[in-house]
Each structure stands twice: as C-alpha cells, then as structure tokens.
Design an enzyme around this catalytic site. Structure first.
Site, short mmCIF file in Angstrom:
data_model
loop_
_atom_site.label_atom_id
_atom_site.label_comp_id
_atom_site.label_asym_id
_atom_site.label_seq_id
_atom_site.Cartn_x
_atom_site.Cartn_y
_atom_site.Cartn_z
N GLY A 1 7.62 -6.32 -30.00
CA GLY A 1 7.68 -7.35 -28.95
C GLY A 1 8.93 -8.30 -29.24
O GLY A 1 9.65 -8.13 -30.02
N ASP A 2 8.93 -9.28 -28.28
CA ASP A 2 10.32 -10.42 -28.29
C ASP A 2 11.51 -9.63 -27.98
O ASP A 2 12.65 -9.99 -28.77
CB ASP A 2 10.23 -11.01 -29.73
CG ASP A 2 8.79 -11.72 -29.73
OD1 ASP A 2 8.31 -12.38 -28.98
OD2 ASP A 2 8.10 -11.48 -30.94
N HIS B 1 7.70 -14.65 -22.71
CA HIS B 1 9.25 -14.36 -22.20
C HIS B 1 10.17 -15.61 -22.25
O HIS B 1 9.53 -16.60 -21.61
CB HIS B 1 9.17 -13.70 -20.94
CG HIS B 1 8.55 -12.38 -20.71
ND1 HIS B 1 8.54 -11.49 -21.87
CD2 HIS B 1 7.78 -11.91 -19.88
CE1 HIS B 1 7.90 -10.34 -21.50
NE2 HIS B 1 7.31 -10.41 -20.17
N VAL C 1 7.80 -17.50 -28.79
CA VAL C 1 7.55 -18.34 -27.65
C VAL C 1 6.19 -18.88 -27.34
O VAL C 1 5.98 -20.08 -27.33
CB VAL C 1 7.83 -17.47 -26.41
CG1 VAL C 1 7.59 -18.42 -25.15
CG2 VAL C 1 9.33 -17.13 -26.39
#
EC number: 6.3.4.4
Length: 429
Positions: free
Chosen positions: A12-13, A41, A298
C-alpha cells in the site's frame, strides 16, 4: 473500449492515487472495487493537496463518473464528511455513484473492531479500527447490510435487530462493553437514506454498458497485493482481495474485458502496521526515506516502515495480478543517497529463494540478498522524458524492470500530476 485495473504491488501507499488521477482524466468511469475508508490516497492537483480515503481518486476528474463498487464497505458518516470537505474546496462531486450492493459499515462494526484489537494486545494485527474487517465478516456470513437496504426500512430494521442479537452478546459478555440499541443503529442509517438514495446504481450494468459503447473504465484498487487476504502476508492483511481478480469481482466486470493491469510500485518499499518486511531499515537510511518521502499514513497518521526495493515481491505481484505494466513512483526520493541496494532474492536458513517462499514461516525467516547500484545526484523532478533522466537513474529503472518481470511504463519524479514520465501510454497501446 478499454478496461484498466490499477493495483498496488507492495503493502500500500505506492501512489495509486496519483496514477488514477493522471489516467482518470482520460477515461469515462473510475470505479473503486474494494476496501473502505481504511486506505488513503494523496493527490496533488494544481498545487493543491487532497487526501482521499473512501472516495476514488477519480472524483477529482471532471470528465469521469466515479463509482464506489459492490466490493466496497461504506461508512456513510465518513463518505459524506469526505464529500462535504471536497465541495467546500470547490470540487464537483455530483458525478459520484454508489453500487446498491456495496456493504455498509454499522456502528457495531467499528465498536467490535476497536475493542477486539485492544483485547488482542501484542497479538493485534494492526487494523485501522474503522470496522472494515467486521463488515467483511458479516458480508461473507450473509448477515451484512447493503446500501440498497436503506430503501426499505422494514428490511433494514429486521437485519439490524438480527445482527445485534449476536453482536451485543459479544460486546457485553466477551468485551465487557455496553449493548447497542437496535433503534440507535436504525436511525443512524436512516439519517443518510435520503442523501444516499439518488447515488445508488446497478454498477455492473452501468460499467458493462459503458464498455459496450466503447467507453473507457478505470478500476482503482485499494490497499495492495501484499495485503490481499489470499495472496498477502496473512494474517497481517486486509479483509478483501485488492488484486486484479478482486477488482473484477468488486466491480462486476468480467476478466475477459480487461485490457491492461497496471501495478503501482515505489522505487523503495514501505509498510504500515504489523507484519513481516524483509528489507525494512532501522538505520539512518530508514529515517531518510521516511522523512524525504513523507512516509506518514494518510488515514492513520502512523509513520510508515521503510526499506529498500524488493524485487522478489515485485515478481510475485506481477505473477498473481498478471500485470501488463508498472508505474514506478517516488524515484526522486533516491536522489543523492550514494548507493542504492536492491533486494534480488532471499536467504532462508541458508537456502536462496528467487521467488516468494511458500510458507509464512519461511517468509518470516527471510533475509534479503542485495546488489547495489550507484545513485545520481542531479535533480530529476523536472524530467519529463526517460532520456532526460541521468544515466544512473535510467540504469536503476532498467534494472528494476529486468528484475520485476514487467515493463516500467510510467515513472513518478515528484508528487505533482505533471511530474510523471510516460514511456508507454496504456490508453493508446
């Protein structure tokens, strides 16, 4: 006709939001096929930074209809907070639609998620505490609440009362928490019904009819391959399938209609939460990547664990997703660091593994085998073609391409939408 899937290739990220933002302006539909408000995101448009969680990154593209697909779990409070936040900044969200079959996150899902993580203590998986796992559990157990249930109060009430018969026993007897009143949950959902109803669609029908008309559809996967409940580092995974196959299921678009599968991968590796991470760094370079790369979650605000590029994981992601292309992000972060180690294989108890070990026990014991390449010192944030990159940066990208089993078609050299090198445009191939 084009149906493109965007999937994270690591934990992820990786920058899926940037990829979707770039491609979203060239397609007619952007659909989020899985996940909820547990993954975020970051998109930079016109110098403005937007942090999106439940909404597809395509919401910032005026020309595309954005859809939250049937494979998603939707927290209505979070959804409308995000919509209102974008509207307050002048964004148009009128083109957002929600699959009538999407699952809804109930207050009891959030309560159970949070208390169960605390109950596990050191054995906790590291969830975001947003009720995602318990909502997917109810979906699989066939007792979940779907978006369409808000259109029929009697069905909604019946489902909630039935669910709380068991949920309250768990909360009270196992976790020593107060029981949740069914009416409290019913009123919570009904408070959003009028606003949600106009957004509901048969997303599979809409998307397939769009493809029949020759329009373009982009599926924006959440989380990433190594968090997939089947293919990831189980049990340190999410509760859905954020891989290419899961995108088809979560959008209602058949696999034979897919024209491209785009893997998003960082020029190094990061992970949030617990779980194995062979190339993780605990020295100054880990801190450097974290600071220079802005590696903070985030959603959670937690610092991301950082490590070098892992080509074993990249090859694995290419295989299980059937990637046609890679989008390499954050290449600029590696500028000026001297030498760049690349993990080319693992050593597991004295045995070399060029591919992912079969068992999690082996993966936990894996230590990276590195080769190194020289870094570049030139500022690359203004480069817009591959040829403009310094020779050492070109060599690094070419080596990653060789090791990862898939061509590098896009390269991110900064956070901005325009800070992207396009080598192969998958919408024109």
């Amino acid at each position: 006709m084009a149906a493109i899937i965007v999937v994270g290739a690591q934990w992820g990220d990786e920058g899926k939001g940037k990829a979707t933002d770039i491609l979203g302006g060239q397609v007619d539909y952007v659909v989020k096929p899985n996940g909820g408000n547990n993954a975020g995101h970051t998109v930079v448009v016109g110098g403005e930074k937007y942090e999106l969680k439940l909404l597809p990154a395509g919401i910032l593209s005026d020309n595309a209809t954005s859809i939250i697909g049937n494979g998603c779990v939707v927290n209505l409070e979070a959804l409308f907070e995000e919509i209102d936040g974008l509207q307050a900044r002048g964004a148009d969200t009128s083109h957002l639609r929600v699959s009538a079959n999407a699952q809804l996150v109930a207050p009891y899902h959030v309560a159970i998620d949070r208390v169960s993580e605390r109950f596990l203590g050191k054995r906790a998986i590291g969830t975001t505490g947003r009720g995602i796992g318990p909502t997917y559990q109810d979906k699989v157990g066939r007792v979940g609440i779907r978006a369409q249930d808000l259109l029929d109060e009697s069905i909604l009430r019946q489902k909630i009362e039935s669910a709380l018969d068991k949920k309250n026993q768990m909360l009270v007897k196992m976790y020593n928490r107060r029981a949740i009143e069914p009416e409290e949950v019913v009123q919570y959902f009904l408070s959003y019904a009028d606003r949600l109803a106009p957004m509901l669609i048969d997303s599979s029908k809409v998307l397939n009819e769009a493809l029949d008309r020759g329009e373009r559809v982009l599926m924006e996967g959440g989380q990433a391959t190594m968090l997939d409940v089947d293919h990831g580092t189980y049990p340190f995974v999410t509760s859905s399938n954020p891989t290419t196959g899961g995108a088809c299921v979560g959008s209602g678009v058949g696999p034979t209609r897919i024209t491209s599968s785009l893997g998003i991968i960082k020029a190094y590796t990061t992970r949030v939460g617990a779980g194995p991470f062979p190339t993780e760094l605990f020295d100054k370079w880990g801190e450097y990547l974290q600071t220079t790369g802005g590696e903070v979650g985030v959603n959670t605000g937690r610092p991301r664990r950082c490590g070098w590029y892992d080509s074993v994981i990249a090859r694995y992601a290419s295989r299980v997703n059937g990637f046609t292309d890679y989008f390499l992000t954050k290449l600029d972060v590696l500028t000026g660091i001297g030498e760049i180690p690349i993990c080319v294989a693992y050593d597991v108890d004295g045995v070399r593994h060029d591919e992912m070990p079969m068992t999690q026990t082996e993966f936990h014991h894996a230590t990276p085998i590195y080769e190194t390449m020289p870094a570049w010192d030139e500022d690359i944030t203004g480069c817009r073609t591959f040829e403009e990159l310094p020779e050492k940066a070109q060599d690094y990208v070419k080596r990653l391409e060789e090791l990862s089993g898939c061509r590098m078609s896009y390269i991110g050299v900064g956070p901005g939408r325009d800070q992207t090198i396009v080598i192969n445009d998958i919408l024109k191939d």
